[in-house]
Enzyme design. Structure first.
Site, PDB file in Angstrom:
ATOM      1  N   ARG A   1      43.305  23.205  45.710  1.00 21.37           N
ATOM      2  CA  ARG A   1      42.251  24.159  45.723  1.00 21.37           C
ATOM      3  C   ARG A   1      41.197  23.975  46.657  1.00 21.37           C
ATOM      4  NH1 ARG A   1      41.441  26.921  40.039  1.00 21.37           N
ATOM      5  NH2 ARG A   1      41.554  28.851  41.229  1.00 21.37           N
TER       6      ARG A   1
ATOM      7  N   CYS B   1       6.045  51.406  62.918  1.00 21.62           N
ATOM      8  CA  CYS B   1       6.781  52.541  63.073  1.00 21.62           C
ATOM      9  C   CYS B   1       7.821  52.336  64.174  1.00 21.62           C
ATOM     10  CB  CYS B   1       6.045  53.688  63.622  1.00 21.62           C
ATOM     11  SG  CYS B   1       5.243  53.716  65.322  1.00 21.62           S
TER      12      CYS B   1
ATOM     13  N   TYR C   1       1.775  50.247  55.191  1.00 25.50           N
ATOM     14  CA  TYR C   1       3.096  51.072  55.092  1.00 25.50           C
ATOM     15  C   TYR C   1       3.868  50.487  56.303  1.00 25.50           C
ATOM     16  CZ  TYR C   1       1.645  53.877  58.923  1.00 25.50           C
ATOM     17  OH  TYR C   1       1.259  54.575  60.151  1.00 25.50           O
TER      18      TYR C   1
ATOM     19  N   MET D   1      41.070  29.524  52.681  1.00 23.39           N
ATOM     20  CA  MET D   1      41.470  28.516  52.745  1.00 23.39           C
ATOM     21  C   MET D   1      42.578  28.493  51.648  1.00 23.39           C
ATOM     22  SD  MET D   1      38.969  26.204  53.601  1.00 23.39           S
ATOM     23  CE  MET D   1      37.158  26.849  53.820  1.00 23.39           C
TER      24      MET D   1
ATOM     25  N   SER E   1      -1.071  51.907  64.398  1.00 20.11           N
ATOM     26  CA  SER E   1       0.494  51.689  63.970  1.00 20.11           C
ATOM     27  C   SER E   1       0.982  50.987  65.143  1.00 20.11           C
ATOM     28  CB  SER E   1       0.935  53.085  64.053  1.00 20.11           C
ATOM     29  OG  SER E   1       2.236  53.029  63.642  1.00 20.11           O
TER      30      SER E   1
ATOM     31  N   LYS F   1      33.944  27.537  43.277  1.00 21.58           N
ATOM     32  CA  LYS F   1      35.075  27.325  42.190  1.00 21.58           C
ATOM     33  C   LYS F   1      34.677  26.051  41.353  1.00 21.58           C
ATOM     34  CE  LYS F   1      38.881  28.705  44.382  1.00 21.58           C
ATOM     35  NZ  LYS F   1      39.889  28.338  45.267  1.00 21.58           N
TER      36      LYS F   1
ATOM     37  N   ARG G   1      33.793  33.941  39.256  1.00 27.73           N
ATOM     38  CA  ARG G   1      32.873  34.118  39.965  1.00 27.73           C
ATOM     39  C   ARG G   1      31.842  35.399  39.751  1.00 27.73           C
ATOM     40  NH1 ARG G   1      36.774  34.021  45.005  1.00 27.73           N
ATOM     41  NH2 ARG G   1      38.136  35.777  44.392  1.00 27.73           N
TER      42      ARG G   1
ATOM     43  N   HIS H   1      44.206  41.798  49.734  1.00 22.80           N
ATOM     44  CA  HIS H   1      43.042  41.289  50.986  1.00 22.80           C
ATOM     45  C   HIS H   1      42.500  42.666  51.485  1.00 22.80           C
ATOM     46  CE1 HIS H   1      42.010  40.282  55.189  1.00 22.80           C
ATOM     47  NE2 HIS H   1      41.765  39.003  54.413  1.00 22.80           N
TER      48      HIS H   1
ATOM     49  N   GLY I   1      40.731  34.035  50.383  1.00 16.34           N
ATOM     50  CA  GLY I   1      41.598  33.810  51.359  1.00 16.34           C
ATOM     51  C   GLY I   1      41.592  33.032  52.622  1.00 16.34           C
TER      52      GLY I   1
HETATM   53  P1  ADP Z   1      41.764  31.550  45.997  1.00 11.64           P
HETATM   54  O1  ADP Z   1      40.355  30.800  46.705  1.00 11.64           O
HETATM   55  O2  ADP Z   1      42.432  32.054  47.353  1.00 11.64           O
HETATM   56  O3  ADP Z   1      41.617  32.538  45.364  1.00 11.64           O
HETATM   57  P2  ADP Z   1      42.928  29.751  44.370  1.00 11.64           P
HETATM   58  O4  ADP Z   1      42.617  28.332  44.698  1.00 11.64           O
HETATM   59  O5  ADP Z   1      41.997  30.533  43.386  1.00 11.64           O
HETATM   60  O6  ADP Z   1      42.758  30.256  45.633  1.00 11.64           O
HETATM   61  O7  ADP Z   1      44.319  29.926  43.978  1.00 11.64           O
HETATM   62  C1  ADP Z   1      45.093  30.878  44.190  1.00 11.64           C
HETATM   63  C2  ADP Z   1      45.920  31.258  43.132  1.00 11.64           C
HETATM   64  O8  ADP Z   1      46.782  30.180  42.554  1.00 11.64           O
HETATM   65  C3  ADP Z   1      45.063  31.907  42.187  1.00 11.64           C
HETATM   66  O9  ADP Z   1      45.655  33.119  41.603  1.00 11.64           O
HETATM   67  C4  ADP Z   1      44.892  30.879  40.932  1.00 11.64           C
HETATM   68  O10 ADP Z   1      44.874  31.304  39.849  1.00 11.64           O
HETATM   69  C5  ADP Z   1      46.403  30.231  41.183  1.00 11.64           C
HETATM   70  N1  ADP Z   1      46.228  28.815  40.898  1.00 11.64           N
HETATM   71  C6  ADP Z   1      45.330  27.972  41.261  1.00 11.64           C
HETATM   72  N2  ADP Z   1      45.320  26.733  40.525  1.00 11.64           N
HETATM   73  C7  ADP Z   1      46.357  27.032  39.581  1.00 11.64           C
HETATM   74  C8  ADP Z   1      46.918  25.961  38.435  1.00 11.64           C
HETATM   75  N3  ADP Z   1      46.411  25.006  38.352  1.00 11.64           N
HETATM   76  N4  ADP Z   1      47.703  26.664  37.751  1.00 11.64           N
HETATM   77  C9  ADP Z   1      48.127  27.897  37.760  1.00 11.64           C
HETATM   78  N5  ADP Z   1      47.664  28.901  38.753  1.00 11.64           N
HETATM   79  C10 ADP Z   1      46.897  28.209  39.629  1.00 11.64           C
HETATM   80 MG    MG Z   2      41.057  32.093  43.437  1.00 17.68          MG
HETATM   81 MG    MG Z   3      44.370  31.617  48.866  1.00 14.59          MG
END
Ligand code: ADP
Ligand code: MG
Ligand code: MG
Length: 889
Positions: free
Chosen positions: A97, A846, A866, A108, A779, A28, A353, A469, A106
């Site tokens: 984040r 084989c 092969y 963390m 083989s 990220k 990503r 999810h 999901g």
């Molecule tokens: P995950 O890895 O679970 O996707 P993220 O860190 O990407 O967690 O964030 C979860 C949600 O919060 C995402 O939808 C993201 O776009 C939103 N988000 C994260 N940082 C900001 C920010 N600075 N302003 C607005 N929304 C945010």
């Molecule tokens: Mg995210």
């Molecule tokens: Mg999350």
């Protein structure tokens, strides 16, 4: 350590980091930096490195001096946004984040709106001129922070919200106003005081310190550990922490938040694909609380939805979004999965990503990107995970089969699956442990369900969208999934699923079709997949670069036909004993085995000869001149013995002997360790008539097939199993050659053929130089070679294999992926020694390993000619062989 750079800033068109720094900044953080430097609208922020996480885990806390650096970095973010963190008049708010090297969806939790307290919330309200928005943000913050950092679960706050709505006499879907949220914020904080015995932290810097610590700490939580285990992610990687200026998607009707893929992650189609929610914040989309709206008009129309798409509701921002998607895809040269937020009509990109995708989508995207000139063919070949092709090779629902459709949900992950209903992850695991198929049926899934989702054949949810999810995880695992089947009433406690007045119970069978979204009662018939289009194109490219040939293990016409359809270039192993179990043959086979002398055996073999000959004619015809390796009888004879009195009586009457005589003979044949007993070429040495009959059947069939003109001249490869010495081969080859000469004379034509051996004993590998004097091909029978090298019987390994894997004695199950150091060394050595004697000796493998990508890479490194694998793994082997050749360069 203190001299190391621990914080990397991004924003304002610049960045300290870049995409290539994923190890240090996490995926990220590295991509936020890259996007900033590209000049995209990314809210400014900074990334605290994964090295700090490692330090945190070691010392159990944040390293000294870190918070001072954080404050400094916050100052820079403040300069870029024109706000100050903690400023009561115009506060800078941030998100905290997590982001590891590999994406861990999901795993963390993120905290949004950090920096709010009773003073700053008023500044926020004044600046936005919207008190409802400010207090909505504040209550979200308290709830998220309490859950992630303080360990006070969401349900406490949801309860308070329900009580409040009840007291006000409004129904649950009613949008609340500023005063409601203000009241609730007070109630939330009182709850925290009650649960914790101390107040909710008011000081923004303490809030931030707590959140950063919680993210680093969450690297060790149970969910993260499970995910790492399932995806082979080492603990040592750690996670980075991203602190980023907030932008707000919850500022009214021109604000929104969403997620999108630059191409369709299910089909690979080149079309923007995604969902958004108006007036919402980040987590709302993923959590599936409200049903999101489509991004594009086409998708909305196709779904029959009436709520406008983003293209229709916010056309200008949508246009900007399309431009950003295009730029990102061209920059990264791959399909991207993007998170964005719109604040009062202004677009911000929050994450990008490489998007997770189904195998079908991976193929189409790789081929199209190459055709578009964004990547070359070699890159396209490397982009598709060979094992994932499995998703495409298996049957889908037969369109003609009767379906008892109960309801329909979203086609969240393709493929069809049937199984008994499981209501919880634990139930799914228990059913799978009994080797029964199940469908996990839930309102929605959460990261705690990962093990159960893995155990299930398919996943069905009543809530959540295409990016919920359940949908995301199922696609990653290659499990079919139908999400958001809103008509289902699931009562896990009662063990019932009801829809439209019909009720299914625990133990009932359900079928889902993840490609259409259909949910059906009972099991439904399936059909073979179509293997044209991008699949054929990519396979063609792979075939162009691979050196290893790919053959298949097959003995039935059906298997041989399947193998050819999947592109097999011959049969690498035809196990003749599999042809002996047919009801009309087994009596003659038993008669042969139980005969007390050569003439009795001969009589029974005469009955088998025409049947065996016909088997081979069929195989030769199907393979149309491709090489076919036929292994002479291999298993211990007792595997064929009659079990019941009735079976004994049948054999006795066919052979014209008494049941008592037969029983006595059967007793003589018992062995205490059959795997190391009277089997393989030892049978040919003791009972030469058996191998002679098989050789005759093979030769006569080769002549028949050639005379019938079924393609090119057949060149059979006759394989002697389980040889340990050259002398065994000499004796048996002489007999085979004699039969060959006899048949050639009778038919007035000589056909080419090879005689070779399986290498499946350590002695055979060591003496390969000598064996190659007689054998024209080897083989590697790596199933047996693994058993005999480790001295482990595969049938008994189950008792201790898990202990060996857990203790790290075996890095992987050696019956799945070849043990390169031991078994592999024997293979390498035998290949070298064999080639020294006979440079043209044909070398193949084989065992089960012939279809395992890691083992195939090993076969490439040893220079085998092969690999041979089961029919359904042939495409996997073709792609893996191409990747191995490319990796070798
Ligand atoms: P995950 O890895 O679970 O996707 P993220 O860190 O990407 O967690 O964030 C979860 C949600 O919060 C995402 O939808 C993201 O776009 C939103 N988000 C994260 N940082 C900001 C920010 N600075 N302003 C607005 N929304 C945010
Ligand atoms: Mg995210
Ligand atoms: Mg999350």
């Amino acid at each position: 350590m203190t001299t190391l750079k621990r914080i990397y800033a991004f924003g304002g068109g610049k960045a300290d980091g870049k995409a290539a720094m994923k190890n240090l900044l996490g995926g990220k953080g590295a991509n936020l930096a890259e996007m900033s430097a590209l000049g995209l609208p990314v809210p400014p922020g900074f990334t605290i490195t994964t090295e700090v996480c490692t330090e945190y885990s070691k010392v159990g806390g944040l390293p000294p001096g870190l918070m001072a650096e954080v404050e400094q970095a916050l100052g820079v973010v403040g300069d870029l946004t024109g706000k100050r963190f903690g400023d009561a008049a115009d506060p800078l708010l941030v998100s905290v984040r997590s982001g590891a090297r590999a994406s861990m969806p999901g795993m963390m939790d993120t905290v949004l709106n950090l920096g709010l307290n009773d003073a700053t919330v008023q500044g926020l309200a004044a600046q936005a001129n919207d008190a409802r928005f400010a207090y909505d943000s504040y209550r979200r913050f308290i709830q998220m922070y309490s859950d992630v950092v303080l360990g006070i679960g969401h349900h406490h706050f949801e309860e308070l919200l329900e009580i409040h709505k009840e007291e006000r006499g409004v129904d649950l879907d009613t949008e609340l106003g500023a005063e409601d949220w203000q009241t609730l914020v007070a109630a939330y904080k009182a709850k925290v005081q009650e649960e914790l015995g101390r107040p909710f932290p008011d000081d923004p810097l303490s809030q931030l310190e707590g959140a950063i610590s919680a993210v680093f700490g969450s690297w060790q939580n149970a969910r993260a550990q499970t995910y790492r285990r399932l995806h082979d992610i080492p603990e040592s990687w750690g996670t980075a922490v991203n602190v980023q200026a907030m932008v707000f998607g919850n500022m009214g009707d021109t604000s929104a938040t969403g997620v999108a893929f630059t191409r369709n992650p299910s089909t690979g189609e080149r079309a923007i694909y995604g969902e958004f929610l108006i007036n919402a914040q980040g987590e709302d989309v993923v959590a599936g609380i409200r049903t999101p709206q489509h991004l594009t008009r086409v998708d909305r129309e196709a779904s029959g939805e009436t709520k406008p798409s983003m293209e229709e509701a916010l056309p200008e921002v949508y246009g900007e979004l399309v431009r950003v998607f295009d730029l990102l895809e061209r920059h990264y040269r791959d399909m991207q999965d993007i998170e964005f937020t719109v604040e009062r009509g202004r677009l911000y990109v929050l994450q990008t990503r490489s998007g997770k995708r189904t195998a079908k989508a991976a193929l189409r995207i790789a081929v199209e990107l190459a055709t578009e000139g964004l990547i070359d063919q070699k890159t396209a070949i490397a982009r598709v995970e060979p094992a994932s092709l499995d998703q495409l090779l298996h049957p889908t629902l037969d369109p003609k089969a009767k379906r008892d459709v109960l309801t329909r949900g979203l086609p969240a992950s393709p493929g069809a699956a049937s199984g008994v209903i499981a209501f919880t992850a634990e139930e799914a695991e228990a059913i799978a442990a009994e080797r029964r198929d199940c469908i996990l049926v839930r309102a929605e899934t959460s990261p705690e369900d990962i093990n159960g989702m893995h155990a299930a054949r398919g996943i069905l949810t009543s809530r959540g969208g295409m990016t919920s999810h359940a949908a995301v995880v199922a696609r990653g695992m290659g499990r079919p999934c139908v999400s958001g089947a809103g008509a289902l009433r699931i009562d896990a406690e009662a063990g019932t699923v009801s829809v439209d007045g019909r009720t299914l119970r625990r133990g009932d069978i359900l079928t889902i079709d993840g490609s259409t979204g259909e949910v059906m009662a009972g099991a439904v018939a399936t059909v073979q997949p179509e293997l044209s289009g991008e699949f054929a194109t990519l396979m063609g490219w792979a075939d162009g670069v691979r050196r290893l040939k790919v053959r298949s293990n097959a003995e039935t016409p059906l298997d041989a036909e399947t193998a050819r359809r999947f592109g097999a270039e011959g049969i690498g192993l035809c196990r003749t004993e599999h042809m002996f179990f047919d009801a009309d043959r087994i009596i003659a086979v038993r008669e042969m085995i139980l005969a007390s002398n050569a003439s009795g055996r001969k009589a029974a073999l005469d009955k088998l000869l025409p049947m065996q000959r016909k088997d081979f004619v069929d195989l030769f015809r199907i393979m149309g001149g491709l090489p076919v390796t036929i292994r002479l009888l291999d298993p211990p004879l007792h595997e064929f013995l009659p079990h019941s009195e009735e079976e004994l009586a049948q054999v006795a009457s066919a052979a014209g002997v008494s049941v008592a005589t037969l029983k006595a003979r059967a007793a003589e044949l018992q062995e205490s360790n059959p795997m190391l007993g009277h089997r393989g070429c030892r049978l040919g040495i003791s009972f030469p008539e058996i191998y002679e009959m098989q050789a005759r059947a093979i030769f006569e069939a080769a002549h028949d097939a050639t005379e019938q003109g079924s393609g090119a001249a057949v060149e059979p490869e006759i394989m002697i199993p389980l040889a340990a010495t050259r002398r065994e081969l000499d004796i048996l080859k002489a007999r085979i050659d004699a039969i060959g000469a006899e048949v050639a004379k009778a038919r007035g034509r000589t056909l080419k053929y090879l005689v070779g051996t399986m290498i499946e004993l350590p002695r055979a590998a060591l003496r390969a130089g000598e064996l190659a004097e007689t054998a024209e091909f080897f083989s590697f029978g790596t199933n047996d070679l693994t058993q005999t090298t480790f001295g482990i019987s595969r049938d008994d390994a189950g008792h201790f294999l898990d202990d060996y894997l857990r203790n790290g004695i075996f890095p992987k199950d050696p019956f799945v992926s070849i043990d390169e150091d031991g078994v592999g060394e024997l293979v390498r050595l035998a290949a070298e020694r064999g080639r020294k004697t006979r440079p043209a000796v044909k070398l193949g493998i084989c065992g089960e390993h012939g279809g395992d990508p890691a083992s195939i890479a090993f076969c490439e490194s040893v220079g085998l000619d092969y690999v041979s694998c089961s029919p359904y793994r042939v495409p996997i082997a073709r792609l893996a062989a191409a990747q191995a050749a490319l990796a070798k360069g």
